[in-house]
Design an enzyme around this catalytic site. Structure first.
Site, PDB file in Angstrom:
ATOM      1  N   ASP A 193       4.327   2.318  -2.256  1.00 60.11           N
ATOM      2  CA  ASP A 193       5.463   1.402  -2.281  1.00 60.11           C
ATOM      3  C   ASP A 193       5.678   0.798  -3.661  1.00 60.11           C
ATOM      4  O   ASP A 193       6.764   0.300  -3.963  1.00 60.11           O
ATOM      5  CB  ASP A 193       5.246   0.286  -1.254  1.00 60.11           C
ATOM      6  CG  ASP A 193       6.483  -0.570  -1.057  1.00 60.11           C
ATOM      7  OD1 ASP A 193       7.558   0.006  -0.823  1.00 60.11           O
ATOM      8  OD2 ASP A 193       6.379  -1.804  -1.164  1.00 60.11           O
ATOM      9  N   MET A 274      11.531  -5.939   1.570  1.00 57.03           N
ATOM     10  CA  MET A 274      12.756  -6.066   0.779  1.00 57.03           C
ATOM     11  C   MET A 274      12.662  -5.358  -0.570  1.00 57.03           C
ATOM     12  O   MET A 274      13.626  -5.373  -1.329  1.00 57.03           O
ATOM     13  CB  MET A 274      13.060  -7.546   0.547  1.00 57.03           C
ATOM     14  CG  MET A 274      13.392  -8.320   1.812  1.00 57.03           C
ATOM     15  SD  MET A 274      14.895  -7.719   2.620  1.00 57.03           S
ATOM     16  CE  MET A 274      16.122  -8.030   1.349  1.00 57.03           C
ATOM     17  N   ARG A 275      11.507  -4.759  -0.868  1.00 58.13           N
ATOM     18  CA  ARG A 275      11.388  -4.126  -2.180  1.00 58.13           C
ATOM     19  C   ARG A 275      12.378  -2.986  -2.338  1.00 58.13           C
ATOM     20  O   ARG A 275      12.908  -2.746  -3.426  1.00 58.13           O
ATOM     21  CB  ARG A 275       9.953  -3.641  -2.404  1.00 58.13           C
ATOM     22  CG  ARG A 275       9.756  -3.023  -3.793  1.00 58.13           C
ATOM     23  CD  ARG A 275       8.312  -2.693  -4.091  1.00 58.13           C
ATOM     24  NE  ARG A 275       7.553  -3.901  -4.382  1.00 58.13           N
ATOM     25  CZ  ARG A 275       6.502  -4.318  -3.682  1.00 58.13           C
ATOM     26  NH1 ARG A 275       6.103  -3.624  -2.633  1.00 58.13           N
ATOM     27  NH2 ARG A 275       5.857  -5.404  -4.010  1.00 58.13           N
ATOM     28  N   ALA A 276      12.651  -2.264  -1.259  1.00 60.95           N
ATOM     29  CA  ALA A 276      13.591  -1.145  -1.340  1.00 60.95           C
ATOM     30  C   ALA A 276      14.974  -1.622  -1.756  1.00 60.95           C
ATOM     31  O   ALA A 276      15.648  -0.969  -2.576  1.00 60.95           O
ATOM     32  CB  ALA A 276      13.654  -0.422   0.000  1.00 60.95           C
ATOM     33  N   VAL A 279      14.860  -2.461  -5.506  1.00 61.22           N
ATOM     34  CA  VAL A 279      14.770  -1.256  -6.333  1.00 61.22           C
ATOM     35  C   VAL A 279      16.086  -0.502  -6.333  1.00 61.22           C
ATOM     36  O   VAL A 279      16.554  -0.020  -7.371  1.00 61.22           O
ATOM     37  CB  VAL A 279      13.617  -0.355  -5.854  1.00 61.22           C
ATOM     38  CG1 VAL A 279      13.656   0.992  -6.568  1.00 61.22           C
ATOM     39  CG2 VAL A 279      12.272  -1.027  -6.094  1.00 61.22           C
TER      40      VAL A 279
END
Length: 689
Positions: A193, A274-276, A279
């Site tokens: 991730d 929420m990283r997606a 990014v």
């Protein structure tokens, strides 16, 4: 230093080159993970990228690459005055998979720290990579303790070294690039991730393109400098485009329309956290800057999704990475009616009625990036072959006896595995010294401290109490007069620690007719799949030996790729006699060869059978003699008893006794079973008692 292969001379691999260039424009994208088979220019392209990176301003003489305009106030070489600095090329630092912790984070001179109170710190690779590229080839083979350190540095942008009360901190912000061959195993989800983007690469099947690859490689090998000179203009143009995109990036506007498309896409594909979203937003903005635009379009969002989401939608290690592009286009079109940025739907076509049909073609594998087309969610169920789950289930259901042999061969089509479950812990008894993992007890560099010894080579883990105890009796003879402790090299003691190791889990699976009842074999495959998932989580190597008909065969040699074992298991046919002895002898040969390759890694044999043996003279006695070979070698083993029905012969339990191991039923294998607590594999001595 040898001349690197020019980045612009790499043939094809558009997705790979685009992902690397986007990170060169904006390191905030989060790095790149490159997955693909061997020989696909993964390492070549990554190493070539460093020549395109803009130079960095650093404080003269600072080993930690502090920026002269804003030096790190906590820099171990500081404090630095704000002022002019010097320029140097951006570094690309390679992290070997076998590196030590000290090599990665740096090392303290423990002897000087104790005797003189001096923080004598030698920077590691994280300090060298600050404001540059940290490249890990075969990143999936990186040891867990190094992965933990990388995760900490990536999350905090700093590296911390704590040794017996002495603390050093320095900035460590870098572009993380990893390459891997999925056949050799998968990444831990936490590290996976952390990579902003991922790309799948494969060798071209076009003869003309393959010819051009060979032609350029031979030309480079004959004259690296001359070959690089021929590509100098292209390299300069790309370098200038990177600089222009960096300059334009702060002016790019991410409107509400594209932002809504990003959020809707991440929600539609059910990615965790929420990283997606973050990014994707950064990637879409960088794509716009790379194209020379100041606003983000739907085509940028689509491309960003193809690069940022495939590795984040996996729910277990056996899910193939990838993205359903039809679903992606539908989501973008549905949420593309906000502001002007998103009005073009999923591809920017003027004719909204045709956008759904025309958009996938220009942005397919040859045009826009993302993943190669997948063969369906189950890894091949759409190809019409007899091995697909739908076609198997469409065939006539056999009786409980499982007698539905194909004409002549006694072989039945493969059945699909039942749903996996959480298994009990099966461990090798004793104390090993193998590769770090999570299965069996072992002496390791990390874990709880169990004692002390004299260091062999460089001191890595100081045992402070033992060191003081060794030095204390000699203080008067050494003329100690002040408060400091006079410590000599001979006084230093290394801490011995106990942790966990990874093992070689060799599955020996009975695929004969006695196991061929469709429901029964489905349950057996589900159990083996569950154990494979457990092996993945515990960082084991796995191998697969099957036996049926008249022989045993190695379906999968020992490997770190649990995925490969799952694929072989899914396509495993059944039928024929039960050559149990042949299967055991083949497994014994596999272990003998593997001991020569990796003598420190201990093996755990998991035999999945009902214990029956047929074919040839005295098959049961022959199987018993083969089993005793494992007991004589001290190999830990467990027999998964697959016998079912009201009348049971108990043959699997007898076989476990011959192996010097233990037997568990399919029900007892479950972690939530009421049959007992966590069960360790029995060793020879315990079985004999």
């Amino acid at each position: 230093m040898s001349t690197p292969f020019p980045f612009t001379a790499v043939v094809g691999q558009d997705d790979l080159r685009l992902a690397l260039l986007l990170n060169a424009v904006s390191p905030a994208v989060g790095g790149v993970l490159v997955r693909g088979e061997k020989g696909t220019a993964k390492s070549t392209a990554v190493r070539a990228l460093s020549a395109l990176m803009p130079e960095v301003d650093v404080v003269a003489g600072c080993r930690f690459s502090c920026a002269p305009a804003a030096p790190d106030p906590a820099c171990p070489d500081g404090p630095h005055e704000v002022g002019p600095g010097v320029q140097r090329p951006a570094r690309m630092v390679e992290l070997p998979v076998g590196a030590s912790e000290d090599r990665l984070v740096g090392a303290l001179d423990i002897e000087r720290a104790l005797a003189e109170g001096v923080k004598a710190f030698e920077p590691g690779l994280l300090a060298d990579a600050h404001r540059g590229i940290l490249y890990v080839d075969e990143v999936n083979l990186l040891h867990d303790h190094l992965v933990d350190l990388l995760l900490d540095a990536a999350a905090m942008g700093a590296s911390y070294v704590e040794r017996e009360g002495v603390s050093v901190r320095h900035a460590a912000r870098f572009l993380l690039v990893g390459t891997m061959n999925p056949e050799e195993g998968e990444l831990r989800p936490q590290l996976l991730d952390r990579f902003g983007l991922t790309v799948e690469v494969a060798a071209s099947r076009e003869p003309d393109q393959r010819v051009e690859v060979v032609r350029r490689r031979l030309a480079y090998d004959d004259d690296p400098d001359g070959f690089a000179a021929r590509w100098a203009d292209e390299e300069t143009a790309v370098r200038a485009r990177i600089a222009a995109a960096r300059k334009l990036l702060p002016s790019v506007v991410l409107g509400d329309g594209p932002l809504r498309q990003i959020a809707a896409t991440c929600a539609a594909f059910e990615v965790d956290g929420m990283r997606a979203d973050i990014v994707m937003a950064r990637t879409a903005t960088t794509l716009a800057a790379w194209a020379g635009r100041t606003e983000v379009l739907a085509e940028d969002v689509r491309q960003a999704a193809l690069l940022a989401l495939p590795h984040r939608r996996r729910r277990n290690p056996f899910d193939a990475p990838g993205l359903d592009e039809d679903k992606l286009d539908e989501t973008l079109e549905e949420f593309g009616g906000g502001d002007g940025d998103g009005s073009n739907g999923s591809g920017g076509s003027d004719d909204s009625g045709d956008s759904g049909d025309e958009d996938p073609d220009p942005d397919g594998p040859d045009g826009g990036g993302g993943q190669p087309p997948q063969e369906g969610p189950d890894g091949g169920n759409d190809d019409g072959s007899g091995e697909s789950s739908g076609e198997v289930s469409a065939q006539g259901e056999p009786s409980e006896s499982g007698q539905a042999p194909s004409p002549g061969a006694g072989e039945q089509a493969p059945v699909r595995a039942a749903e996996p479950f959480r298994t009990k812990v099966l461990s090798v008894p004793g104390l090993g010294e193998g590769a770090a993992g999570r299965r069996s007890r072992a002496r390791t560099e990390h874990g709880r401290t169990t004692g002390a010894r004299r260091p062999q080579g460089a001191l890595t883990k100081l045992h402070l109490a033992a060191t003081v105890q060794a030095a204390a009796p000699h203080q008067r003879a050494r003329g100690r007069s002040g408060p400091g402790l006079v410590v000599r090299r001979d006084d230093l003691r290394q801490a011995t620690r106990e942790g966990r190791e990874g093992n070689l889990v060799l599955f020996v699976v009975d695929a004969s007719g006695s196991m061929a009842a469709r429901q029964r074999m489905s349950a057996v495959k589900g159990a083996v799949l569950s154990l494979l998932l457990d092996a993945y989580q515990r960082r084991d190597k796995v191998g697969l030996v099957t036996f049926r008909g008249s022989t045993g065969e190695v379906a999968l040699p020992p490997t770190s790729s649990v995925d490969a074992a799952a694929v072989r298991l899914e396509s495993l046919p059944t039928g024929g006699r039960t050559p149990l002895a042949a299967g055991l002898l083949r497994a014994h040969d596999v272990l003998r060869v593997e001991r020569l390759r990796d003598p420190a890694r201990r093996a755990l044999v998991v035999l999945v059978t009902d214990g029956r043996a047929t074919g040839g003279p005295e098959p049961v006695a022959l199987a018993g003699r083969a089993a005793r070979l494992f007991a004589a070698d001290g190999v830990a083993s467990v027999v998964v008893d697959c016998e079912s029905g009201p009348v049971r012969l108990g043959l699997a339990g007898q076989l476990a006794g011959e192996l010097g191991g233990t037997a568990v039923t399919l029900d007892e294998l479950r972690a939530d079973s009421i049959a007992g607590l966590v069960r360790d594999v029995q060793g020879n001595s315990r079985r004999a008692a």
